[in-house]
Motif scaffolding. Structure first.
Motif, PDB file in Angstrom:
ATOM      1  N   GLY A  93      -2.642   2.408 -26.847  1.00 14.87           N
ATOM      2  CA  GLY A  93      -1.274   2.356 -27.360  1.00 14.87           C
ATOM      3  C   GLY A  93      -0.757   3.667 -27.923  1.00 14.87           C
ATOM      4  N   GLN A  94      -1.541   4.728 -27.856  1.00 15.06           N
ATOM      5  CA  GLN A  94      -1.114   6.020 -28.396  1.00 15.06           C
ATOM      6  C   GLN A  94      -0.573   6.929 -27.287  1.00 15.06           C
ATOM      7  OE1 GLN A  94      -3.288   8.032 -31.483  1.00 15.06           O
ATOM      8  NE2 GLN A  94      -4.792   6.362 -31.627  1.00 15.06           N
ATOM      9  N   ASP A  95       0.445   7.682 -27.619  1.00 11.06           N
ATOM     10  CA  ASP A  95       1.039   8.602 -26.645  1.00 11.06           C
ATOM     11  C   ASP A  95       0.279   9.919 -26.555  1.00 11.06           C
ATOM     12  OD1 ASP A  95       3.055   6.798 -26.031  1.00 11.06           O
ATOM     13  OD2 ASP A  95       4.344   7.532 -27.648  1.00 11.06           O
ATOM     14  N   GLY A  96      -0.308  10.346 -27.667  1.00 10.58           N
ATOM     15  CA  GLY A  96      -0.979  11.637 -27.657  1.00 10.58           C
ATOM     16  C   GLY A  96       0.032  12.780 -27.687  1.00 10.58           C
ATOM     17  N   THR A  97      -0.377  13.929 -27.162  1.00  8.77           N
ATOM     18  CA  THR A  97       0.475  15.125 -27.172  1.00  8.77           C
ATOM     19  C   THR A  97       1.290  15.208 -25.894  1.00  8.77           C
ATOM     20  OG1 THR A  97      -1.166  16.324 -28.486  1.00  8.77           O
ATOM     21  CG2 THR A  97       0.516  17.630 -27.364  1.00  8.77           C
ATOM     22  N   VAL A 102      -5.493  16.273 -26.290  1.00  5.41           N
ATOM     23  CA  VAL A 102      -5.717  17.513 -27.034  1.00  5.41           C
ATOM     24  C   VAL A 102      -4.567  17.701 -28.023  1.00  5.41           C
ATOM     25  CG1 VAL A 102      -5.991  20.011 -26.891  1.00  5.41           C
ATOM     26  CG2 VAL A 102      -6.947  18.552 -25.102  1.00  5.41           C
ATOM     27  N   PRO A 103      -4.836  17.856 -29.306  1.00  3.71           N
ATOM     28  CA  PRO A 103      -3.757  18.058 -30.279  1.00  3.71           C
ATOM     29  C   PRO A 103      -3.243  19.489 -30.240  1.00  3.71           C
ATOM     30  CG  PRO A 103      -5.861  18.160 -31.406  1.00  3.71           C
ATOM     31  CD  PRO A 103      -6.172  17.812 -29.963  1.00  3.71           C
ATOM     32  N   VAL A 104      -1.999  19.662 -30.653  1.00  3.39           N
ATOM     33  CA  VAL A 104      -1.469  21.018 -30.771  1.00  3.39           C
ATOM     34  C   VAL A 104      -2.245  21.775 -31.846  1.00  3.39           C
ATOM     35  CG1 VAL A 104       0.557  22.400 -31.351  1.00  3.39           C
ATOM     36  CG2 VAL A 104       0.812  20.316 -29.996  1.00  3.39           C
ATOM     37  N   ARG A 105      -2.465  21.135 -32.962  1.00  4.07           N
ATOM     38  CA  ARG A 105      -3.272  21.687 -34.048  1.00  4.07           C
ATOM     39  C   ARG A 105      -4.248  20.635 -34.560  1.00  4.07           C
ATOM     40  NH1 ARG A 105      -1.631  26.502 -36.398  1.00  4.07           N
ATOM     41  NH2 ARG A 105       0.395  27.313 -35.698  1.00  4.07           N
ATOM     42  N   TYR A 110      -7.907  22.413 -28.879  1.00  5.25           N
ATOM     43  CA  TYR A 110      -8.483  22.915 -27.635  1.00  5.25           C
ATOM     44  C   TYR A 110      -9.175  21.765 -26.907  1.00  5.25           C
ATOM     45  CZ  TYR A 110     -12.524  22.984 -30.762  1.00  5.25           C
ATOM     46  OH  TYR A 110     -13.480  22.630 -31.667  1.00  5.25           O
ATOM     47  N   GLY A 111      -9.341  21.934 -25.617  1.00  6.07           N
ATOM     48  CA  GLY A 111      -9.944  20.888 -24.805  1.00  6.07           C
ATOM     49  C   GLY A 111     -11.446  20.792 -25.002  1.00  6.07           C
ATOM     50  N   ASP A 112     -11.949  19.570 -24.922  1.00  6.29           N
ATOM     51  CA  ASP A 112     -13.382  19.307 -25.038  1.00  6.29           C
ATOM     52  C   ASP A 112     -13.921  18.984 -23.648  1.00  6.29           C
ATOM     53  OD1 ASP A 112     -15.925  18.489 -25.566  1.00  6.29           O
ATOM     54  OD2 ASP A 112     -15.399  16.956 -27.039  1.00  6.29           O
ATOM     55  N   PRO A 113     -14.726  19.880 -23.050  1.00  5.13           N
ATOM     56  CA  PRO A 113     -15.221  19.632 -21.684  1.00  5.13           C
ATOM     57  C   PRO A 113     -16.091  18.389 -21.569  1.00  5.13           C
ATOM     58  CG  PRO A 113     -16.365  21.502 -22.685  1.00  5.13           C
ATOM     59  CD  PRO A 113     -15.235  21.156 -23.597  1.00  5.13           C
ATOM     60  N   THR A 114     -16.704  17.960 -22.674  1.00  5.73           N
ATOM     61  CA  THR A 114     -17.528  16.736 -22.616  1.00  5.73           C
ATOM     62  C   THR A 114     -16.673  15.488 -22.459  1.00  5.73           C
ATOM     63  OG1 THR A 114     -17.545  16.412 -25.029  1.00  5.73           O
ATOM     64  CG2 THR A 114     -19.254  17.847 -24.084  1.00  5.73           C
ATOM     65  N   LYS A 115     -15.362  15.649 -22.670  1.00  9.53           N
ATOM     66  CA  LYS A 115     -14.424  14.544 -22.480  1.00  9.53           C
ATOM     67  C   LYS A 115     -13.611  14.709 -21.198  1.00  9.53           C
ATOM     68  CE  LYS A 115     -15.377  12.530 -26.412  1.00  9.53           C
ATOM     69  NZ  LYS A 115     -16.071  11.213 -26.451  1.00  9.53           N
ATOM     70  N   GLY A 116     -14.003  15.699 -20.399  1.00 10.93           N
ATOM     71  CA  GLY A 116     -13.275  15.928 -19.153  1.00 10.93           C
ATOM     72  C   GLY A 116     -11.965  16.651 -19.349  1.00 10.93           C
TER      73      GLY A 116
END
Length: 332
Positions: free
Chosen positions: A31-35, A128-131, A139-145
């Motif tokens: 249910g979350q939109d994210g960034t 990925v959050p802006v801050r 920043y992106g987490d490669p373990t999460k793809g």
């Protein structure tokens, strides 16, 4: 973000790979939109354009003076364009002598992220959050793809990427009529440009990426001038015979110089002059120059505006060719 997490898991399932997102993660993002990276990077781009012009004339002169300003924000944050320009035109007549000129000066500066902002905006994952909560850039987490590409908001705020240009160009002429139908004209024109580029990326850390301060600057200077002088004789004899003769000379000179430097490491984030880089310094440049000169003549004859004959001859010289091949004759 909800749809993205499920889509990534579906892709790994179809590929027979382990899921990047656990059931707890799926529940968290439900249910979350994210960034929305497009909302974060796109903005309303305002533009302003101002123009002032003054014109006048007298019995022997006409003149014009104009100023212009254009300011435009880019639709991507961190981008904008600004330009100033001034133009002066005049023409004056003193008996058989006529002189005139047309000068213009343009100054512009553009802040741009190029394709960098555009590409990353559409690639960054909505998870990925802006801050981060501690105020650092997300920043992106490669373990999460997630892509480990640099945060475009961070880059738009950290990087200095400016392209400037100043240009001064114009021409002037003098025309003198010795007798009716016989006159001399000289004209000189030039185009002088200076283009500058400055790229500065400060030292920072974004997740697994550690960037050392980097700078890249370049100056490009270009100058071209043309000078032409010619006599013109026109005469109509007994209404039937029209004769035109032209004898002239022209010259052109072109020169450009390019100098660039780049390197890593600055002694301070407040000192961003390219001359202060400390490691991997690289200086490159080039210079080109050529000259051309021509002598030409033309004789035209027309009979009752029905029959026409023209004879032309040119002798051209160019520094672009070897010394033994620099001159050529071109009759027609």
């Amino acid at each position: 973000a909800d749809q993205y997490v499920n889509l990534v898991n579906e892709a790994t399932d179809n590929a027979g790979l382990a899921r990047f997102w656990s059931d707890e993660d799926v529940e968290y993002w439900k249910g979350q939109d994210g960034t929305n990276w497009q909302d974060e990077m796109l903005q309303r781009a305002f533009m302003q354009n101002h123009y002032i012009n003054y014109q006048g004339s007298s019995e022997s002169s006409v003149y014009s003076l104009s100023f212009g300003y254009l300011g435009q924000d880019g639709i991507y944050k961190g981008t904008d364009y600004e330009r100033f320009n001034i133009r002066v035109n005049s023409e004056h007549k003193f008996g058989k002598l006529r002189v005139g000129q047309n000068f213009a000066y343009n100054l512009s500066n553009q802040n741009t992220g190029g394709d960098y902002y555009i590409n990353r905006t559409f690639i960054m994952a909505p998870t990925v959050p802006v801050r981060n909560e501690d105020g650092t850039y997300g920043y992106g987490d490669p373990t999460k793809g997630e892509s480990t590409l640099k945060n475009p908001v961070a880059m738009s705020e950290l990087i200095t990427w400016e392209n400037g240009q100043s240009q001064f160009l114009g021409n002037a002429f003098l025309d003198f009529e010795f007798i009716e139908g016989f006159n001399f004209r000289t004209r000189f024109g030039f185009d002088n440009r200076l283009v500058t580029k400055k790229y500065y990326e400060p030292a920072y850390t974004l997740g697994v990426i550690t960037q050392e301060a980097f700078g890249d600057e370049a100056d490009f200077k270009d100058l071209t001038w043309d000078w032409e002088n010619f006599f013109t004789f026109k005469r109509v004899i007994k209404f039937d015979h029209a004769i035109t003769a032209v004898l002239g000379q022209s010259a052109r000179h072109h020169q450009n110089n390019w100098l660039g430097a780049k390197g890593f490491g600055y002694p301070s984030p407040y000192v961003t002059n390219i001359g202060s880089v400390t490691t991997n310094k690289e200086i490159i440049g080039s210079s080109t120059e050529y000259k051309m000169i021509s002598f030409y003549s033309r004789l035209e004859y027309a009979y009752r505006e029905k029959y026409y004959v023209s004879f032309n001859f040119r002798r051209d010289g160019s520094s672009r060719f070897a010394e033994s091949q620099r001159w050529g004759n071109f009759p027609s």
